[in-house]
Design an enzyme around this catalytic site. Structure first.
Site, PDB file in Angstrom:
ATOM      1  N   THR A 237       0.842  -1.201   0.000  1.00  0.00           N
ATOM      2  CA  THR A 237       0.000   0.000   0.000  1.00  0.00           C
ATOM      3  C   THR A 237       0.879   1.255   0.000  1.00  0.00           C
ATOM      4  O   THR A 237       0.673   2.172  -0.801  1.00  0.00           O
ATOM      5  CB  THR A 237      -0.937  -0.016   1.225  1.00  0.00           C
ATOM      6  OG1 THR A 237      -1.724  -1.206   1.159  1.00  0.00           O
ATOM      7  CG2 THR A 237      -1.846   1.190   1.256  1.00  0.00           C
TER       8      THR A 237
ATOM      9  N   ASN B 238      -6.090 -10.109  -6.999  1.00  0.00           N
ATOM     10  CA  ASN B 238      -6.188 -10.656  -5.644  1.00  0.00           C
ATOM     11  C   ASN B 238      -7.527 -11.318  -5.352  1.00  0.00           C
ATOM     12  O   ASN B 238      -7.673 -11.948  -4.311  1.00  0.00           O
ATOM     13  CB  ASN B 238      -5.936  -9.568  -4.603  1.00  0.00           C
ATOM     14  CG  ASN B 238      -6.827  -8.372  -4.805  1.00  0.00           C
ATOM     15  OD1 ASN B 238      -6.762  -7.719  -5.850  1.00  0.00           O
ATOM     16  ND2 ASN B 238      -7.676  -8.079  -3.837  1.00  0.00           N
TER      17      ASN B 238
ATOM     18  N   GLN C 178       0.373  -9.898  -5.415  1.00  0.00           N
ATOM     19  CA  GLN C 178      -0.056 -11.303  -5.423  1.00  0.00           C
ATOM     20  C   GLN C 178       0.868 -12.175  -6.267  1.00  0.00           C
ATOM     21  O   GLN C 178       0.936 -13.386  -6.045  1.00  0.00           O
ATOM     22  CB  GLN C 178      -1.494 -11.425  -5.961  1.00  0.00           C
ATOM     23  CG  GLN C 178      -2.555 -10.827  -5.077  1.00  0.00           C
ATOM     24  CD  GLN C 178      -2.765 -11.605  -3.772  1.00  0.00           C
ATOM     25  OE1 GLN C 178      -2.446 -12.784  -3.659  1.00  0.00           O
ATOM     26  NE2 GLN C 178      -3.295 -10.932  -2.764  1.00  0.00           N
TER      27      GLN C 178
ATOM     28  N   SER D 109       5.131  -7.183  -1.472  1.00  0.00           N
ATOM     29  CA  SER D 109       4.816  -7.201  -0.047  1.00  0.00           C
ATOM     30  C   SER D 109       5.261  -8.516   0.597  1.00  0.00           C
ATOM     31  O   SER D 109       5.061  -9.590   0.015  1.00  0.00           O
ATOM     32  CB  SER D 109       3.298  -7.045   0.094  1.00  0.00           C
ATOM     33  OG  SER D 109       2.937  -6.998   1.443  1.00  0.00           O
TER      34      SER D 109
ATOM     35  N   HIS E 226       4.152 -10.128   3.336  1.00  0.00           N
ATOM     36  CA  HIS E 226       3.218 -11.074   3.952  1.00  0.00           C
ATOM     37  C   HIS E 226       2.410 -11.900   2.958  1.00  0.00           C
ATOM     38  O   HIS E 226       1.605 -12.738   3.348  1.00  0.00           O
ATOM     39  CB  HIS E 226       2.298 -10.364   4.962  1.00  0.00           C
ATOM     40  CG  HIS E 226       1.218  -9.521   4.366  1.00  0.00           C
ATOM     41  ND1 HIS E 226      -0.102  -9.900   4.398  1.00  0.00           N
ATOM     42  CD2 HIS E 226       1.242  -8.330   3.743  1.00  0.00           C
ATOM     43  CE1 HIS E 226      -0.840  -8.957   3.828  1.00  0.00           C
ATOM     44  NE2 HIS E 226      -0.043  -7.986   3.418  1.00  0.00           N
TER      45      HIS E 226
ATOM     46  N   THR F 207      14.838   4.999  11.093  1.00  0.00           N
ATOM     47  CA  THR F 207      15.390   3.696  11.483  1.00  0.00           C
ATOM     48  C   THR F 207      14.567   2.607  10.817  1.00  0.00           C
ATOM     49  O   THR F 207      13.360   2.519  11.041  1.00  0.00           O
ATOM     50  CB  THR F 207      15.322   3.514  13.018  1.00  0.00           C
ATOM     51  OG1 THR F 207      16.004   4.603  13.608  1.00  0.00           O
ATOM     52  CG2 THR F 207      15.954   2.194  13.437  1.00  0.00           C
TER      53      THR F 207
ATOM     54  N   CYS G  64      -9.950  -6.354   2.409  1.00  0.00           N
ATOM     55  CA  CYS G  64     -10.444  -5.054   2.862  1.00  0.00           C
ATOM     56  C   CYS G  64     -11.944  -4.912   2.633  1.00  0.00           C
ATOM     57  O   CYS G  64     -12.574  -4.018   3.159  1.00  0.00           O
ATOM     58  CB  CYS G  64      -9.706  -3.936   2.146  1.00  0.00           C
ATOM     59  SG  CYS G  64      -9.849  -4.046   0.390  1.00  0.00           S
TER      60      CYS G  64
HETATM   61  N1  PLP Z   1      -2.266  -5.046  -3.901  1.00  0.00           N
HETATM   62  C1  PLP Z   1      -2.809  -6.274  -3.916  1.00  0.00           C
HETATM   63  C2  PLP Z   1      -3.110  -6.921  -5.221  1.00  0.00           C
HETATM   64  C3  PLP Z   1      -3.091  -6.931  -2.711  1.00  0.00           C
HETATM   65  O1  PLP Z   1      -3.636  -8.143  -2.729  1.00  0.00           O
HETATM   66  C4  PLP Z   1      -2.796  -6.263  -1.494  1.00  0.00           C
HETATM   67  C5  PLP Z   1      -3.146  -6.877  -0.189  1.00  0.00           C
HETATM   68  O2  PLP Z   1      -4.175  -7.492  -0.012  1.00  0.00           O
HETATM   69  C6  PLP Z   1      -2.213  -4.979  -1.538  1.00  0.00           C
HETATM   70  C7  PLP Z   1      -1.959  -4.399  -2.757  1.00  0.00           C
HETATM   71  C8  PLP Z   1      -1.846  -4.254  -0.272  1.00  0.00           C
HETATM   72  O3  PLP Z   1      -0.703  -4.870   0.255  1.00  0.00           O
HETATM   73  P1  PLP Z   1      -0.175  -4.586   1.725  1.00  0.00           P
HETATM   74  O4  PLP Z   1      -1.048  -5.395   2.637  1.00  0.00           O
HETATM   75  O5  PLP Z   1       1.243  -5.053   1.719  1.00  0.00           O
HETATM   76  O6  PLP Z   1      -0.266  -3.122   1.962  1.00  0.00           O
END
Ligand code: PLP
Length: 399
Positions: free
Chosen positions: A91, A170, A198, A218, A220, A250, A337
């Site tokens: 994000t 996603n 993704q 990302s 996670h 930092t 979300c």
């Molecule tokens: N873009 C996509 C396609 C995602 O699936 C997600 C997270 O669900 C994001 C952006 C946002 O990622 P982050 O959770 O690292 O901010």
């Protein structure tokens, strides 16, 4: 969104006997690989220094972890280590990229384009830019969420500065031909921002070879820690790079070190893992299709992520199914979300799914720790939850 009470007690885990629900929501996040967790623990308890304090070995060790991680991230996505800017996740990376792209537009109103199925992170950043005066154009998708022929050319012809396109969706898992799109976008003089959240660690991405201007990834989503990611800027010009100077502070050393390790493991293991995951996904799809005759598979069946199975059982509300599965199988009605938000998914709307198909949509996302036995059990549980929800509707006279 369900309210969670802030309690003084440790979190409780919902379980049936000793069994936790089978986790099939890997688009929302992934469990951290134990080897990654070890690296994070090492950074937290041993390499405890501040990488900006280099007067002693602690700072040097912490800096070494960050430098190593930068290298490992760059190797996964085909970039140079200098192209990697760590962020708190995709994000933040996307927001930085949109702002950087706008900052290099001179003497005209910035013009941004995006597909109708981008993640909320892109939608929000672009909307913010629109409110500050940028012009916005939309790229249309078809029923499988693929880009409609001619739609990209149509917006490029209008003189776009930045095109935002995801590498994989996603919700339905549709994969986009990024190398080819980047070439077409560059030919028109526009820059490209690829949301690789993704796709990274699941598919090959090559930021330098494909001349991507901005790539967001990302931790996670690839068995790494939450709250860490990167913006990759292989061909970002000097002004765009300047946007990152002064954001240092930092760094999140444990998160960054873990993210780097996650990237290293993905590079080594991705091909084999994804092959195994797609075999489990196909088995699950066959089992569900055999038991649920009305089931529709959404997205591009020929070009989707190996772990994605997005289905609709028209007329059976997805919330009723997910509620029945709550203690057995963790799946989702849509993007993290949006889940529980009771609003239709913008992705499914853009794909033109019927209202019934939208309301009956279930997103199933497999991961590398799932086993064939779990998938077999999940198939039976999902099918029986759908049939049970359907029976309840019949009894209430709604079907
Ligand atoms: N873009 C996509 C396609 C995602 O699936 C997600 C997270 O669900 C994001 C952006 C946002 O990622 P982050 O959770 O690292 O901010």
């Amino acid at each position: 969104m369900r309210e969670i009470e802030p309690g003084a007690d440790a979190p409780t885990f919902h379980s049936v006997g000793n069994a936790r629900p089978i986790f099939l929501d890997h688009h929302s996040t992934t469990p951290v690989d134990a080897r990654v967790a070890q690296v994070v623990l090492h950074a937290m308890t041993e390499a405890i220094g501040n990488p900006n304090s280099l007067e002693h070995v602690y700072g040097e060790e912490a800096l070494a972890l960050v430098v190593r991680a930068r290298h490992l991230v760059s190797e996964l996505v085909g970039a140079d280590p200098d192209d990697v800017h760590f962020t708190s996740g995709s994000t933040e990376a996307i927001r930085l990229a949109v702002n950087a792209a706008i900052s290099v537009v001179r003497g005209k109103t910035p013009h941004l384009a995006l597909t109708r199925v981008e993640h909320r992170a892109v939608l929000d950043s672009v909307e913010e830019a629109r409110q500050q005066g940028a012009r916005v154009s939309w790229i249309e998708v078809d029923r499988s969420a693929r880009i409609v022929d001619g739609s990209l050319e149509h917006v490029l012809a209008a003189g776009v500065d930045l095109v935002c396109v995801m590498a994989a969706n996603n919700e339905v898992g549709t994969v986009y031909p990024i190398a080819e799109l980047a070439a077409r976008i560059h030919a028109s003089g526009a820059a490209i921002l690829v949301d690789g959240t993704q796709a990274a660690g699941r598919l090959e991405l090559n930021a330098r070879r494909w001349h991507l201007d901005y790539l967001a990834v990302s931790g996670h989503k690839m068995y790494g820690p939450k709250g860490v990611g990167a913006l990759i800027t292989p061909s970002g010009d000097a002004t765009a790079r300047m946007a990152f100077v002064g954001h240092a502070g930092t760094p999140n050393v444990p998160g960054i070190a873990g993210f780097g390790e996650a990237c290293r493991l993905r590079r080594l293991e991705m091909a084999e893992d994804e092959h195994r995951i797609s075999a489990m996904r196909d088995a699950l799809e066959s089992a569900l299709t055999a038991t649920l005759p009305n089931l529709v598979v959404n997205g591009d069946r020929e070009g989707r992520l190996a772990n994605s199975l997005h289905i609709s059982v028209p007329g059976v509300p997805n919330e009723a199914v997910v509620a029945r599965l709550r203690r057995k199988v963790a799946i989702s009605t849509g993007a993290a979300c949006m889940s529980g938000a009771q609003t239709p998914s913008h992705v499914l709307v853009a794909m033109g799914l019927s209202r019934d198909a939208q309301e009956g949509a279930l997103r199933i996302g497999l991961g590398k720790f799932n086993t064939p036995a779990e998938i077999d059990r999940a198939g039976r549980e999902i099918a029986s939850a759908v049939l049970d929800a359907q029976d309840a509707l019949c009894e209430n006279g709604r079907l």
